[in-house]
Design an enzyme around this catalytic site. Structure first.
Site, PDB file in Angstrom:
ATOM      1  N   LYS A 129       0.878  -1.187   0.000  1.00 42.10           N
ATOM      2  CA  LYS A 129       0.000   0.000   0.000  1.00 42.10           C
ATOM      3  C   LYS A 129       0.905   1.224   0.000  1.00 42.10           C
ATOM      4  O   LYS A 129       2.045   1.151   0.472  1.00 42.10           O
ATOM      5  CB  LYS A 129      -0.876   0.007   1.258  1.00 42.10           C
ATOM      6  CG  LYS A 129      -2.090   0.902   1.161  1.00 42.10           C
ATOM      7  CD  LYS A 129      -3.249   0.243   0.427  1.00 42.10           C
ATOM      8  CE  LYS A 129      -4.362   1.215   0.148  1.00 42.10           C
ATOM      9  NZ  LYS A 129      -5.506   0.550  -0.508  1.00 42.10           N
ATOM     10  N   ASP A 169      -6.521   4.299  -5.112  1.00 39.71           N
ATOM     11  CA  ASP A 169      -7.295   4.194  -3.874  1.00 39.71           C
ATOM     12  C   ASP A 169      -7.939   5.569  -3.703  1.00 39.71           C
ATOM     13  O   ASP A 169      -8.143   6.278  -4.709  1.00 39.71           O
ATOM     14  CB  ASP A 169      -6.388   3.801  -2.696  1.00 39.71           C
ATOM     15  CG  ASP A 169      -7.170   3.445  -1.434  1.00 39.71           C
ATOM     16  OD1 ASP A 169      -7.915   2.456  -1.446  1.00 39.71           O
ATOM     17  OD2 ASP A 169      -7.055   4.168  -0.421  1.00 39.71           O
TER      18      ASP A 169
HETATM   19  P1  NDP Z   1     -13.146   7.853  -3.319  1.00 35.42           P
HETATM   20  O1  NDP Z   1     -12.094   8.834  -3.013  1.00 35.42           O
HETATM   21  O2  NDP Z   1     -13.569   7.670  -4.744  1.00 35.42           O
HETATM   22  O3  NDP Z   1     -14.458   8.201  -2.470  1.00 35.42           O
HETATM   23  C1  NDP Z   1     -14.513   8.240  -1.092  1.00 35.42           C
HETATM   24  C2  NDP Z   1     -15.779   9.006  -0.739  1.00 35.42           C
HETATM   25  O4  NDP Z   1     -16.076   8.770   0.625  1.00 35.42           O
HETATM   26  C3  NDP Z   1     -15.645  10.515  -0.935  1.00 35.42           C
HETATM   27  O5  NDP Z   1     -16.642  10.962  -1.793  1.00 35.42           O
HETATM   28  C4  NDP Z   1     -15.819  11.088   0.477  1.00 35.42           C
HETATM   29  O6  NDP Z   1     -16.683  12.218   0.565  1.00 35.42           O
HETATM   30  C5  NDP Z   1     -16.542   9.988   1.194  1.00 35.42           C
HETATM   31  N1  NDP Z   1     -16.205  10.027   2.615  1.00 35.42           N
HETATM   32  C6  NDP Z   1     -15.002  10.074   3.183  1.00 35.42           C
HETATM   33  N2  NDP Z   1     -15.123  10.082   4.521  1.00 35.42           N
HETATM   34  C7  NDP Z   1     -16.461  10.056   4.771  1.00 35.42           C
HETATM   35  C8  NDP Z   1     -17.233  10.036   5.943  1.00 35.42           C
HETATM   36  N3  NDP Z   1     -16.654  10.039   7.141  1.00 35.42           N
HETATM   37  N4  NDP Z   1     -18.589  10.009   5.822  1.00 35.42           N
HETATM   38  C9  NDP Z   1     -19.183   9.992   4.603  1.00 35.42           C
HETATM   39  N5  NDP Z   1     -18.488  10.010   3.457  1.00 35.42           N
HETATM   40  C10 NDP Z   1     -17.156  10.041   3.537  1.00 35.42           C
HETATM   41  O7  NDP Z   1     -12.664   6.480  -2.686  1.00 35.42           O
HETATM   42  P2  NDP Z   1     -12.983   5.001  -3.117  1.00 35.42           P
HETATM   43  O8  NDP Z   1     -14.425   4.853  -3.420  1.00 35.42           O
HETATM   44  O9  NDP Z   1     -11.980   4.555  -4.114  1.00 35.42           O
HETATM   45  O10 NDP Z   1     -12.635   4.206  -1.764  1.00 35.42           O
HETATM   46  C11 NDP Z   1     -13.540   4.163  -0.658  1.00 35.42           C
HETATM   47  C12 NDP Z   1     -13.067   3.090   0.308  1.00 35.42           C
HETATM   48  O11 NDP Z   1     -12.990   1.827  -0.369  1.00 35.42           O
HETATM   49  C13 NDP Z   1     -11.697   3.300   0.942  1.00 35.42           C
HETATM   50  O12 NDP Z   1     -11.685   2.760   2.235  1.00 35.42           O
HETATM   51  C14 NDP Z   1     -10.783   2.465   0.041  1.00 35.42           C
HETATM   52  O13 NDP Z   1      -9.603   2.081   0.702  1.00 35.42           O
HETATM   53  C15 NDP Z   1     -11.690   1.276  -0.216  1.00 35.42           C
HETATM   54  N6  NDP Z   1     -11.352   0.499  -1.389  1.00 35.42           N
HETATM   55  C16 NDP Z   1     -11.280   1.069  -2.639  1.00 35.42           C
HETATM   56  C17 NDP Z   1     -10.990   0.296  -3.730  1.00 35.42           C
HETATM   57  C18 NDP Z   1     -11.027   0.845  -5.119  1.00 35.42           C
HETATM   58  O14 NDP Z   1     -10.920   0.038  -6.072  1.00 35.42           O
HETATM   59  N7  NDP Z   1     -11.206   2.125  -5.328  1.00 35.42           N
HETATM   60  C19 NDP Z   1     -10.624  -1.133  -3.597  1.00 35.42           C
HETATM   61  C20 NDP Z   1     -10.839  -1.666  -2.253  1.00 35.42           C
HETATM   62  C21 NDP Z   1     -11.145  -0.845  -1.214  1.00 35.42           C
HETATM   63  P3  NDP Z   1     -16.203  13.704   0.187  1.00 35.42           P
HETATM   64  O15 NDP Z   1     -16.411  13.766  -1.287  1.00 35.42           O
HETATM   65  O16 NDP Z   1     -17.116  14.582   0.973  1.00 35.42           O
HETATM   66  O17 NDP Z   1     -14.762  13.795   0.614  1.00 35.42           O
END
Ligand code: NDP
Length: 447
Positions: A129, A169
């Site tokens: 990571k 990520d």
């Molecule tokens: P993104 O950056 O695309 O999206 C994350 C979203 O979560 C943002 O829109 C953010 O909102 C929102 N967010 C963050 N903190 C909070 C909170 N406390 N409450 C509500 N919303 C929140 O990330 P991903 O979708 O890629 O990843 C999300 C999760 O999935 C992470 O934990 C990542 O490690 C995991 N993951 C991702 C993978 C992937 O292929 N992308 C693979 C496996 C796991 P805002 O826009 O307001 O900041």
């Protein structure tokens, strides 16, 4: 105190004071150790090889400065890391996260978890990571490009298709991967699969972008099928509005589920009758434009609740897809009170240890991220083999392969976790991942 708890405490005490003080890493190790430590102690070879101790200690942590110039011509300095945790079963593999709050604690726990997740896919993928404390919000495209190039100048000597293959990520999507892959290719003078999540025009895989969210739904479908249920008409509360959340929502809808929420740091978008495709498209557009969910257009039926979490609404299934530790004990209680019976993690470690206790006590069927969100890395594995064969699969082929991979992961995990008439998916995932790693680490000797 039972034997596993006593051995886990001893194990934690044996770690360096520095590691014991990293809260997320400590939580991740505690959860895994509680499930696998007696298995290790009962196997003479694995105990002698000290498998778990070796998995906790990353092979190496590369830490570097990222120096770049902003649009005003001022020099900016950020901090970058790559944690190469274990390559016992394949090249190091795991995402890069750009976020101002990112710490080495986050990356250590994520790299540790990634080893188990990647082992569960059945593919030859080690664990790693990385990331940087860089905030892409408010940065111009040219600034993001210069940052990505500076980041890759530092990282390039440490990665490669057979060595370490980073992916995206949080805040690292197609744009950032494109800039970083271009910089790696220029630095190495080669064109090869040193990163995944690439665009389709330069060696990416169909369905990679959608894979984590789609795979999460396929995993939930397998859980429901085992329990004699299906997704049809189930009310699904999803948190987040990023890559994982959006694609989980779209696939859930396609499979006849009702997505009642999506959310971001501003609050929750809610529709008790289920968000329709137009609402999900609007959320995706807000994310792409850097906007929040606070002002949905009047044409949408959904309403916005400022500062509310999705867990305060009635639902059957909860899919946390935003970030780590987003479900604490109170949120878990709210979830249970609102009718949730299945929780599967799209995000990595979104559920705190206290919340897990609440869910277990209430009999909620719980799937940890290392199993339920493995679809992204699984399709990354397919991207790696497509790139080296120079033969690419169609979207239908990849989607079908993803369905099969998720169903296989489910079955592997369920087989290890079953007992007393139900399945402990967390235990099953830890044991199935551990056994594969233990066999590989032991077979390769003490290095
Ligand atoms: P993104 O950056 O695309 O999206 C994350 C979203 O979560 C943002 O829109 C953010 O909102 C929102 N967010 C963050 N903190 C909070 C909170 N406390 N409450 C509500 N919303 C929140 O990330 P991903 O979708 O890629 O990843 C999300 C999760 O999935 C992470 O934990 C990542 O490690 C995991 N993951 C991702 C993978 C992937 O292929 N992308 C693979 C496996 C796991 P805002 O826009 O307001 O900041």
């Amino acid at each position: 105190m039972d034997r596993a708890t006593a051995l886990t405490e001893l194990f934690l005490e044996s770690l360096s004071a520095e590691d014991q003080d990293l809260p997320n890493l400590r939580q991740a190790i505690t959860e895994v150790a509680a499930d696998v430590i007696t298995v290790e102690k009962n196997d003479a070879d694995w105990a002698a090889a000290r498998v778990l101790r070796r998995l906790v200690e990353p092979d190496r942590v590369i830490s570097f400065s990222v120096t770049w110039t902003d649009d005003a011509g001022d020099v900016q300095v950020n901090r970058g890391w790559r944690v190469q945790a274990s390559n016992a079963i394949g090249p190091y593999k795991g995402g890069l996260r750009f976020h101002p709050d990112v710490t080495l604690d986050d990356l250590r726990f994520l790299a540790f978890e990634q080893c188990f997740k990647n082992a569960l896919t059945g593919l030859p993928l080690g664990g790693g990571k990385g990331g940087a404390d860089f905030d892409p919000r408010g940065k111009s495209d040219a600034e993001v490009m210069r940052f990505c190039q500076a980041f890759m100048r530092q990282l390039a000597p440490h990665i490669g298709p057979d060595r370490d293959v980073p992916a995206g990520d949080i805040n690292v999507g197609a744009r950032e991967i494109g800039y970083m892959f271009g910089a790696w290719s220029a630095a190495s003078g080669t064109y090869a699969g040193a990163m995944t999540g690439k665009g389709l025009s330069y060696g990416g895989s169909e369905v990679r972008t959608e894979a984590t969210g789609y795979g999460l739904i396929y995993f939930v479908q397998a859980m429901l099928a085992r329990a004699g249920r299906d997704l049809s008409e189930q009310r699904i509360a999803i948190s987040g509005k990023g890559n994982v959340a959006i694609h989980a929502a779209r696939k859930a809808l396609a499979e006849r589920g009702k997505v009642v929420t999506l959310s971001d740091t501003s609050g929750t978008l809610y529709d008790p009758d289920g968000l329709d495709p137009a609402a999900i498209d609007w959320v995706a557009a807000q994310k792409a434009a850097g906007g929040d969910l606070s002002d949905p257009p009047a044409t949408l039926r959904a309403t916005f609740e400022a500062d509310a979490q999705p867990w305060s609404f009635e639902a059957d299934i909860a899919l946390p897809c935003a970030t780590q530790n987003e479900i604490d004990e109170d949120a878990a209680k709210a979830l249970v009170d609102n009718g949730v019976t299945v929780l599967a993690e799209g995000a990595n470690m979104p559920t705190t240890a206290g919340a897990l206790k609440v869910l277990r006590k209430a009999g909620v069927l719980y799937a940890p991220g290392k199993a339920a969100n493995a679809g992204g890395v699984a399709v990354s594995g397919l991207e790696m083999s497509q790139m080296s064969h120079r033969r690419f699969m169609s979207a239908e082929e990849v989607d079908q392969a993803l369905r099969t991979l998720m169903s296989d992961i489910h079955d592997r995990v369920a087989a290890e976790g079953q007992g007393g008439g139900s399945v402990d998916y967390a235990r099953g995932a830890n044991l199935a991942g551990y056994r594969r790693l233990a066999r590989a680490i032991t077979a390769q000797g003490v290095l």
